[in-house]
Write a protein that holds these residues in place. Structure first.
Motif, PDB file in Angstrom:
ATOM      1  N   ARG A 182       0.831  -1.196   0.000  1.00 24.30           N
ATOM      2  CA  ARG A 182       0.000   0.000   0.000  1.00 24.30           C
ATOM      3  C   ARG A 182       0.872   1.255   0.000  1.00 24.30           C
ATOM      4  NH1 ARG A 182      -4.255  -2.118   4.529  1.00 24.30           N
ATOM      5  NH2 ARG A 182      -2.290  -2.641   5.521  1.00 24.30           N
ATOM      6  N   GLU A 183       0.379   2.272  -0.690  1.00 24.10           N
ATOM      7  CA  GLU A 183       1.053   3.561  -0.744  1.00 24.10           C
ATOM      8  C   GLU A 183      -0.010   4.657  -0.806  1.00 24.10           C
ATOM      9  OE1 GLU A 183       4.641   4.350  -3.350  1.00 24.10           O
ATOM     10  OE2 GLU A 183       3.165   5.587  -4.396  1.00 24.10           O
ATOM     11  N   VAL A 184       0.254   5.774  -0.137  1.00 25.75           N
ATOM     12  CA  VAL A 184      -0.647   6.915  -0.192  1.00 25.75           C
ATOM     13  C   VAL A 184       0.178   8.166  -0.483  1.00 25.75           C
ATOM     14  CG1 VAL A 184      -2.395   8.293   0.997  1.00 25.75           C
ATOM     15  CG2 VAL A 184      -2.172   5.852   1.527  1.00 25.75           C
ATOM     16  N   GLN A 185      -0.163   8.835  -1.575  1.00 23.51           N
ATOM     17  CA  GLN A 185       0.429  10.134  -1.857  1.00 23.51           C
ATOM     18  C   GLN A 185      -0.417  11.196  -1.171  1.00 23.51           C
ATOM     19  OE1 GLN A 185       1.536  10.987  -5.852  1.00 23.51           O
ATOM     20  NE2 GLN A 185       2.797   9.161  -6.047  1.00 23.51           N
ATOM     21  N   ILE A 186       0.251  12.110  -0.488  1.00 22.22           N
ATOM     22  CA  ILE A 186      -0.433  13.050   0.398  1.00 22.22           C
ATOM     23  C   ILE A 186      -0.168  14.480  -0.060  1.00 22.22           C
ATOM     24  CG2 ILE A 186      -0.621  13.871   2.786  1.00 22.22           C
ATOM     25  CD1 ILE A 186       0.514  11.044   3.578  1.00 22.22           C
ATOM     26  N   ASP A 187      -1.250  15.216  -0.270  1.00 19.71           N
ATOM     27  CA  ASP A 187      -1.179  16.638  -0.584  1.00 19.71           C
ATOM     28  C   ASP A 187      -1.715  17.385   0.627  1.00 19.71           C
ATOM     29  OD1 ASP A 187      -1.382  19.219  -1.483  1.00 19.71           O
ATOM     30  OD2 ASP A 187      -2.585  18.755  -3.250  1.00 19.71           O
ATOM     31  N   LEU A 188      -0.836  18.089   1.328  1.00 20.40           N
ATOM     32  CA  LEU A 188      -1.222  18.803   2.539  1.00 20.40           C
ATOM     33  C   LEU A 188      -1.863  20.155   2.251  1.00 20.40           C
ATOM     34  CD1 LEU A 188       1.880  18.052   4.800  1.00 20.40           C
ATOM     35  CD2 LEU A 188      -0.315  16.860   4.754  1.00 20.40           C
ATOM     36  N   GLY A 189      -2.052  20.482   0.972  1.00 22.75           N
ATOM     37  CA  GLY A 189      -2.671  21.762   0.636  1.00 22.75           C
ATOM     38  C   GLY A 189      -1.857  22.921   1.172  1.00 22.75           C
ATOM     39  N   ASP A 190      -2.546  23.909   1.753  1.00 19.45           N
ATOM     40  CA  ASP A 190      -1.842  25.070   2.298  1.00 19.45           C
ATOM     41  C   ASP A 190      -1.655  24.963   3.810  1.00 19.45           C
ATOM     42  OD1 ASP A 190      -4.399  25.567   3.262  1.00 19.45           O
ATOM     43  OD2 ASP A 190      -4.399  27.693   2.717  1.00 19.45           O
ATOM     44  N   ALA A 191      -1.813  23.751   4.360  1.00 22.46           N
ATOM     45  CA  ALA A 191      -1.654  23.577   5.809  1.00 22.46           C
ATOM     46  C   ALA A 191      -0.273  24.048   6.247  1.00 22.46           C
ATOM     47  CB  ALA A 191      -1.848  22.115   6.191  1.00 22.46           C
ATOM     48  N   PRO A 192      -0.205  24.970   7.193  1.00 22.49           N
ATOM     49  CA  PRO A 192       1.111  25.453   7.629  1.00 22.49           C
ATOM     50  C   PRO A 192       1.860  24.442   8.482  1.00 22.49           C
ATOM     51  CG  PRO A 192      -0.636  26.531   8.882  1.00 22.49           C
ATOM     52  CD  PRO A 192      -1.312  25.712   7.825  1.00 22.49           C
ATOM     53  N   TYR A 193       1.124  23.492   9.076  1.00 19.76           N
ATOM     54  CA  TYR A 193       1.735  22.521   9.986  1.00 19.76           C
ATOM     55  C   TYR A 193       1.270  21.118   9.629  1.00 19.76           C
ATOM     56  CZ  TYR A 193       1.691  26.903  12.675  1.00 19.76           C
ATOM     57  OH  TYR A 193       1.804  28.202  13.063  1.00 19.76           O
ATOM     58  N   PHE A 194       2.045  20.137  10.071  1.00 17.24           N
ATOM     59  CA  PHE A 194       1.568  18.759  10.063  1.00 17.24           C
ATOM     60  C   PHE A 194       2.184  18.037  11.245  1.00 17.24           C
ATOM     61  CE2 PHE A 194       5.370  18.666   7.405  1.00 17.24           C
ATOM     62  CZ  PHE A 194       6.019  17.496   7.766  1.00 17.24           C
ATOM     63  N   THR A 195       1.482  17.026  11.710  1.00 11.10           N
ATOM     64  CA  THR A 195       1.934  16.237  12.848  1.00 11.10           C
ATOM     65  C   THR A 195       2.124  14.795  12.414  1.00 11.10           C
ATOM     66  OG1 THR A 195       0.754  17.660  14.410  1.00 11.10           O
ATOM     67  CG2 THR A 195       1.383  15.482  15.194  1.00 11.10           C
ATOM     68  N   LEU A 196       3.209  14.192  12.868  1.00  7.10           N
ATOM     69  CA  LEU A 196       3.494  12.785  12.618  1.00  7.10           C
ATOM     70  C   LEU A 196       3.381  12.039  13.940  1.00  7.10           C
ATOM     71  CD1 LEU A 196       6.671  13.173  10.352  1.00  7.10           C
ATOM     72  CD2 LEU A 196       4.271  13.062   9.635  1.00  7.10           C
ATOM     73  N   TRP A 197       2.603  10.938  13.924  1.00  8.76           N
ATOM     74  CA  TRP A 197       2.362  10.241  15.184  1.00  8.76           C
ATOM     75  C   TRP A 197       1.975   8.793  14.941  1.00  8.76           C
ATOM     76  CZ3 TRP A 197      -2.282   8.082  17.147  1.00  8.76           C
ATOM     77  CH2 TRP A 197      -2.213   7.652  18.487  1.00  8.76           C
ATOM     78  N   SER A 198       2.352   7.935  15.878  1.00  6.65           N
ATOM     79  CA  SER A 198       1.831   6.583  15.998  1.00  6.65           C
ATOM     80  C   SER A 198       2.046   6.167  17.441  1.00  6.65           C
ATOM     81  CB  SER A 198       2.542   5.611  15.057  1.00  6.65           C
ATOM     82  OG  SER A 198       2.050   4.288  15.245  1.00  6.65           O
ATOM     83  N   ASP A 199       1.164   5.317  17.936  1.00  6.02           N
ATOM     84  CA  ASP A 199       1.346   4.853  19.316  1.00  6.02           C
ATOM     85  C   ASP A 199       2.189   3.592  19.394  1.00  6.02           C
ATOM     86  OD1 ASP A 199      -0.330   2.861  18.404  1.00  6.02           O
ATOM     87  OD2 ASP A 199      -1.957   3.242  19.834  1.00  6.02           O
ATOM     88  N   GLY A 200       2.782   3.211  18.246  1.00  6.34           N
ATOM     89  CA  GLY A 200       3.549   1.985  18.186  1.00  6.34           C
ATOM     90  C   GLY A 200       2.776   0.844  17.563  1.00  6.34           C
ATOM     91  N   GLY A 201       1.519   1.108  17.178  1.00  7.19           N
ATOM     92  CA  GLY A 201       0.717   0.103  16.504  1.00  7.19           C
ATOM     93  C   GLY A 201       1.010   0.068  15.013  1.00  7.19           C
ATOM     94  N   ALA A 202       0.220  -0.716  14.293  1.00  9.31           N
ATOM     95  CA  ALA A 202       0.460  -0.925  12.861  1.00  9.31           C
ATOM     96  C   ALA A 202      -0.219   0.166  12.038  1.00  9.31           C
ATOM     97  CB  ALA A 202      -0.041  -2.301  12.450  1.00  9.31           C
ATOM     98  N   PHE A 203       0.188   1.406  12.267  1.00  8.61           N
ATOM     99  CA  PHE A 203      -0.349   2.531  11.519  1.00  8.61           C
ATOM    100  C   PHE A 203       0.578   3.732  11.690  1.00  8.61           C
ATOM    101  CE2 PHE A 203      -1.964   3.122  15.780  1.00  8.61           C
ATOM    102  CZ  PHE A 203      -1.873   4.487  15.996  1.00  8.61           C
ATOM    103  N   PHE A 204       0.350   4.744  10.841  1.00 11.92           N
ATOM    104  CA  PHE A 204       1.155   5.964  10.872  1.00 11.92           C
ATOM    105  C   PHE A 204       0.239   7.136  10.523  1.00 11.92           C
ATOM    106  CE2 PHE A 204       4.149   8.877   8.510  1.00 11.92           C
ATOM    107  CZ  PHE A 204       4.859   9.303   9.627  1.00 11.92           C
TER     108      PHE A 204
END
Length: 304
Positions: A239-261
């Motif tokens: 699986r792959e996802v291309q991400i367009d954040l638009g004009d968002a000034p910020y982004f957050t990266l997080w996972s609790d250690g599970g099988a996701f991002f």
């Protein structure tokens, strides 16, 4: 276009399918709970954490793609003062707990509405409405925010965003690519901003952040031209996802250690540890009296 409604586990769900792309949206929180594409065998392959599940798991993150607003992330001690008026709310504020109205359906879109009649003054004291549209365009699903400040004299401060978690085979298997640019990290060791920042001049490629520290989250400000070029990839599950954040000034990266991002486009930030008045909240978006604020982000899921 194929749109139909379903009731499941006490929730109303909207299904929208266009070509080989499908979304399922829960009216509780207007949350995207499934983003799926048909594989060559005709089976639906989900791209979100717990894709199309609405039961409560025994442990771990229970959401899929939380809608955040009118304030973003945490208010310290779950309260703040907005022009002297007390507001209260939990993580990501009140939108995630509300049953939204399905305002309209389009040829390939679903639009949900939230008005001042749907929340209390202690949740947000101004007459501000929001329409959130999920639109299937080509190979992408776009999320479009449209705020309207109905106050005749007062400007409105809002923070908002989307909190999608992309499914992976395991916490160790995924990778995340970022475009070249200048980034500023905002540190939040207590889940609130400390005021410490770090500027990163990045040449592009795999994220320059330690995976093992993702449970503490990375709050990133984009100091360069905004747009797309972000890629989540999990070769183990193809699986792959291309991400367009638009004009968002910020982004957050997080996972609790599970099988996701999680890759979260944000128009606003969490409180400072030394809390400021809500109108002085870092990153707050200002909407003038009678004006509108529009923003978008988009996700293109692909099978490898």
């Amino acid at each position: 276009m194929a749109h139909h409604e379903e009731e499941r586990a006490g929730r109303v769900l909207d299904h929208l399918e266009v070509g080989g792309l499908r979304i399922v949206v829960s009216r509780r929180g207007a949350e995207l709970i499934s983003l799926a594409r048909r594989n060559p065998e005709g089976e639906w392959m989900g791209f979100l954490h717990r894709d199309n599940e609405v039961d409560v798991p025994a442990s771990g993150w229970a959401n899929h793609a939380t809608v955040m607003g009118y304030y973003l992330h945490r208010l310290k001690n779950e309260r703040s003062l907005y022009r002297g008026h007390e507001i209260r709310g939990r993580t990501h504020s009140f939108l995630r707990e509300k049953d939204w109205k399905l305002a309209r359906t389009g040829a390939a879109s679903l639009t949900y509405a939230m008005t001042a009649q749907d929340f209390s003054p202690s949740e947000y004291p101004l007459n501000v409405s929001l329409e959130l549209t999920y639109a299937l365009r080509g190979d992408a699903v776009e999320a479009e925010f449209a705020f309207c400040n109905h106050e005749p004299q007062l400007s409105a401060h809002v923070g908002f965003g989307l909190h999608p978690g992309f499914a992976a085979k395991s916490f160790e298997s995924f990778e995340f690519e970022m475009p070249a640019g200048i980034y500023r990290r905002h540190f939040s060791p207590t889940n609130y901003l400390s005021g410490e920042t770090e500027t990163i001049e990045f040449g592009g490629g795999l994220m320059p952040f330690a995976r093992e520290k993702l449970p503490g989250s990375y709050i990133i400000e984009r100091m360069h031209e905004r747009g797309g070029g972000y890629i989540f990839r999990d070769r183990a599950s193809a699986r792959e996802v291309q991400i367009d954040l638009g004009d968002a000034p910020y982004f957050t990266l997080w996972s609790d250690g599970g099988a996701f991002f999680c890759v979260e486009p944000c128009w606003g930030l969490t409180d400072h540890d030394e809390q400021r008045a809500f109108e002085d909240k870092a990153g707050a978006q200002l909407i003038l009296p009678g004006a509108k604020r529009n923003a978008r982000c988009a996700f293109s899921p692909r099978l490898l």
